[in-house]
Motif scaffolding. Structure first.
Motif, PDB file in Angstrom:
ATOM      1  N   VAL A  27      36.802 -53.188 -54.324  1.00  0.00           N
ATOM      2  CA  VAL A  27      37.613 -52.543 -55.358  1.00  0.00           C
ATOM      3  C   VAL A  27      39.071 -52.844 -55.073  1.00  0.00           C
ATOM      4  O   VAL A  27      39.528 -52.689 -53.942  1.00  0.00           O
ATOM      5  N   ASP A  28      39.784 -53.316 -56.076  1.00  0.00           N
ATOM      6  CA  ASP A  28      41.209 -53.588 -55.918  1.00  0.00           C
ATOM      7  C   ASP A  28      41.979 -52.302 -56.215  1.00  0.00           C
ATOM      8  O   ASP A  28      42.312 -52.002 -57.368  1.00  0.00           O
ATOM      9  N   VAL A  29      42.227 -51.532 -55.158  1.00  0.00           N
ATOM     10  CA  VAL A  29      42.871 -50.226 -55.299  1.00  0.00           C
ATOM     11  C   VAL A  29      44.285 -50.373 -55.863  1.00  0.00           C
ATOM     12  O   VAL A  29      44.708 -49.563 -56.686  1.00  0.00           O
ATOM     13  N   ASP A  30      44.990 -51.412 -55.443  1.00  0.00           N
ATOM     14  CA  ASP A  30      46.345 -51.628 -55.961  1.00  0.00           C
ATOM     15  C   ASP A  30      46.325 -51.899 -57.464  1.00  0.00           C
ATOM     16  O   ASP A  30      47.186 -51.403 -58.203  1.00  0.00           O
ATOM     17  N   ALA A  31      45.339 -52.658 -57.916  1.00  0.00           N
ATOM     18  CA  ALA A  31      45.216 -52.926 -59.358  1.00  0.00           C
ATOM     19  C   ALA A  31      44.892 -51.637 -60.115  1.00  0.00           C
ATOM     20  O   ALA A  31      45.418 -51.407 -61.208  1.00  0.00           O
ATOM     21  N   LEU A  32      44.041 -50.788 -59.532  1.00  0.00           N
ATOM     22  CA  LEU A  32      43.739 -49.499 -60.166  1.00  0.00           C
ATOM     23  C   LEU A  32      44.988 -48.635 -60.265  1.00  0.00           C
ATOM     24  O   LEU A  32      45.243 -48.005 -61.290  1.00  0.00           O
ATOM     25  N   ARG A  33      45.772 -48.621 -59.184  1.00  0.00           N
ATOM     26  CA  ARG A  33      47.007 -47.825 -59.203  1.00  0.00           C
ATOM     27  C   ARG A  33      47.985 -48.362 -60.240  1.00  0.00           C
ATOM     28  O   ARG A  33      48.631 -47.590 -60.948  1.00  0.00           O
ATOM     29  N   GLN A  34      48.096 -49.682 -60.348  1.00  0.00           N
ATOM     30  CA  GLN A  34      48.997 -50.264 -61.343  1.00  0.00           C
ATOM     31  C   GLN A  34      48.514 -49.940 -62.758  1.00  0.00           C
ATOM     32  O   GLN A  34      49.318 -49.647 -63.647  1.00  0.00           O
ATOM     33  N   LEU A  35      47.206 -49.988 -62.963  1.00  0.00           N
ATOM     34  CA  LEU A  35      46.647 -49.622 -64.264  1.00  0.00           C
ATOM     35  C   LEU A  35      46.989 -48.175 -64.601  1.00  0.00           C
ATOM     36  O   LEU A  35      47.369 -47.863 -65.739  1.00  0.00           O
ATOM     37  N   ALA A  36      46.879 -47.289 -63.618  1.00  0.00           N
ATOM     38  CA  ALA A  36      47.221 -45.882 -63.834  1.00  0.00           C
ATOM     39  C   ALA A  36      48.690 -45.737 -64.216  1.00  0.00           C
ATOM     40  O   ALA A  36      49.031 -44.981 -65.141  1.00  0.00           O
ATOM     41  N   ILE A  37      49.561 -46.461 -63.533  1.00  0.00           N
ATOM     42  CA  ILE A  37      50.994 -46.417 -63.847  1.00  0.00           C
ATOM     43  C   ILE A  37      51.245 -46.932 -65.260  1.00  0.00           C
ATOM     44  O   ILE A  37      51.980 -46.321 -66.039  1.00  0.00           O
ATOM     45  N   ASP A  38      50.607 -48.052 -65.593  1.00  0.00           N
ATOM     46  CA  ASP A  38      50.784 -48.631 -66.938  1.00  0.00           C
ATOM     47  C   ASP A  38      50.287 -47.691 -68.028  1.00  0.00           C
ATOM     48  O   ASP A  38      50.926 -47.539 -69.078  1.00  0.00           O
ATOM     49  N   MET A  39      49.152 -47.039 -67.779  1.00  0.00           N
ATOM     50  CA  MET A  39      48.630 -46.099 -68.774  1.00  0.00           C
ATOM     51  C   MET A  39      49.541 -44.881 -68.914  1.00  0.00           C
ATOM     52  O   MET A  39      49.739 -44.385 -70.015  1.00  0.00           O
ATOM     53  N   ALA A  40      50.103 -44.415 -67.804  1.00  0.00           N
ATOM     54  CA  ALA A  40      51.030 -43.277 -67.874  1.00  0.00           C
ATOM     55  C   ALA A  40      52.269 -43.653 -68.687  1.00  0.00           C
ATOM     56  O   ALA A  40      52.745 -42.852 -69.504  1.00  0.00           O
ATOM     57  N   HIS A  41      52.768 -44.872 -68.499  1.00  0.00           N
ATOM     58  CA  HIS A  41      53.915 -45.332 -69.290  1.00  0.00           C
ATOM     59  C   HIS A  41      53.544 -45.443 -70.771  1.00  0.00           C
ATOM     60  O   HIS A  41      54.341 -45.079 -71.644  1.00  0.00           O
ATOM     61  N   ALA A  42      52.334 -45.937 -71.048  1.00  0.00           N
ATOM     62  CA  ALA A  42      51.881 -46.045 -72.436  1.00  0.00           C
ATOM     63  C   ALA A  42      51.789 -44.652 -73.070  1.00  0.00           C
ATOM     64  O   ALA A  42      52.198 -44.458 -74.222  1.00  0.00           O
ATOM     65  N   ALA A  43      51.281 -43.686 -72.316  1.00  0.00           N
ATOM     66  CA  ALA A  43      51.185 -42.315 -72.837  1.00  0.00           C
ATOM     67  C   ALA A  43      52.572 -41.759 -73.145  1.00  0.00           C
ATOM     68  O   ALA A  43      52.772 -41.120 -74.182  1.00  0.00           O
ATOM     69  N   ASP A  44      53.525 -42.021 -72.251  1.00  0.00           N
ATOM     70  CA  ASP A  44      54.903 -41.564 -72.495  1.00  0.00           C
ATOM     71  C   ASP A  44      55.474 -42.207 -73.752  1.00  0.00           C
ATOM     72  O   ASP A  44      56.130 -41.545 -74.559  1.00  0.00           O
ATOM     73  N   THR A  45      55.228 -43.496 -73.914  1.00  0.00           N
ATOM     74  CA  THR A  45      55.729 -44.218 -75.090  1.00  0.00           C
ATOM     75  C   THR A  45      55.127 -43.648 -76.370  1.00  0.00           C
ATOM     76  O   THR A  45      55.836 -43.406 -77.351  1.00  0.00           O
ATOM     77  N   ILE A  46      53.827 -43.425 -76.360  1.00  0.00           N
ATOM     78  CA  ILE A  46      53.153 -42.869 -77.545  1.00  0.00           C
ATOM     79  C   ILE A  46      53.703 -41.476 -77.845  1.00  0.00           C
ATOM     80  O   ILE A  46      53.966 -41.136 -78.997  1.00  0.00           O
ATOM     81  N   HIS A  47      53.894 -40.689 -76.799  1.00  0.00           N
ATOM     82  CA  HIS A  47      54.383 -39.322 -76.976  1.00  0.00           C
ATOM     83  C   HIS A  47      55.789 -39.302 -77.580  1.00  0.00           C
ATOM     84  O   HIS A  47      56.152 -38.364 -78.289  1.00  0.00           O
ATOM     85  N   GLU A  48      56.568 -40.347 -77.318  1.00  0.00           N
ATOM     86  CA  GLU A  48      57.942 -40.397 -77.806  1.00  0.00           C
ATOM     87  C   GLU A  48      58.072 -40.922 -79.237  1.00  0.00           C
ATOM     88  O   GLU A  48      59.171 -40.930 -79.784  1.00  0.00           O
ATOM     89  N   PHE A  49      56.974 -41.364 -79.847  1.00  0.00           N
ATOM     90  CA  PHE A  49      57.055 -41.836 -81.231  1.00  0.00           C
ATOM     91  C   PHE A  49      57.656 -40.739 -82.105  1.00  0.00           C
ATOM     92  O   PHE A  49      57.228 -39.591 -82.044  1.00  0.00           O
ATOM     93  N   ASP A  50      58.622 -41.106 -82.915  1.00  0.00           N
ATOM     94  CA  ASP A  50      59.248 -40.136 -83.819  1.00  0.00           C
ATOM     95  C   ASP A  50      58.835 -40.469 -85.246  1.00  0.00           C
ATOM     96  O   ASP A  50      59.345 -41.397 -85.850  1.00  0.00           O
ATOM     97  N   LEU A  51      57.905 -39.698 -85.740  1.00  0.00           N
ATOM     98  CA  LEU A  51      57.403 -39.931 -87.097  1.00  0.00           C
ATOM     99  C   LEU A  51      58.084 -39.032 -88.116  1.00  0.00           C
ATOM    100  O   LEU A  51      57.764 -39.088 -89.296  1.00  0.00           O
ATOM    101  N   THR A  52      59.013 -38.207 -87.662  1.00  0.00           N
ATOM    102  CA  THR A  52      59.637 -37.266 -88.591  1.00  0.00           C
ATOM    103  C   THR A  52      60.621 -37.958 -89.528  1.00  0.00           C
ATOM    104  O   THR A  52      60.712 -37.577 -90.688  1.00  0.00           O
TER     105      THR A  52
END
Length: 98
Positions: free
Chosen positions: A7-32
């Motif tokens: 198991v590439d633990v570093d790749a898993l950690r990077q994936l987690a970081i990337d997904m957290a950034h994606a979640a932040d980006t989605i959360h910041e969408f301003d549709l108003t």
């Protein structure tokens, strides 16, 4: 000793970081802004109410999507920690046998 679990633990950690950034980006969408602009330009129309309802629905959908992606990030980080601990434990057990 080579990794047992492969198991590439570093790749898993990077994936987690990337997904957290994606979640932040989605959360910041301003549709108003687009919805408010459409509603103001069509104020006397029934389209204005529909536009506001759609805007609210979209905001909620994106908020929910961001929460799910964040949960995936958390789960992926947990999996990395579990794999790493299992690898250490298993490797340690093998060393004690030899």
């Amino acid at each position: 000793m080579a990794p047992i679990l492969q198991v590439d633990v570093d790749a898993l950690r990077q994936l987690a970081i990337d997904m957290a950034h994606a979640a932040d980006t989605i959360h910041e969408f301003d549709l108003t802004q687009p919805a408010t602009g459409a509603a103001e330009s069509l104020e006397s129309s029934s389209v204005a109410a529909i536009s506001q309802n759609v805007s609210w629905s979209l905001r909620e959908a994106y908020r929910h999507l961001a929460a799910l992606v964040d949960q995936m990030a958390t789960g992926t980080e947990s999996a990395a920690r579990i794999f790493e601990a299992a690898e250490r434990s298993f490797t340690g057990a093998l060393r004690r046998i030899h």
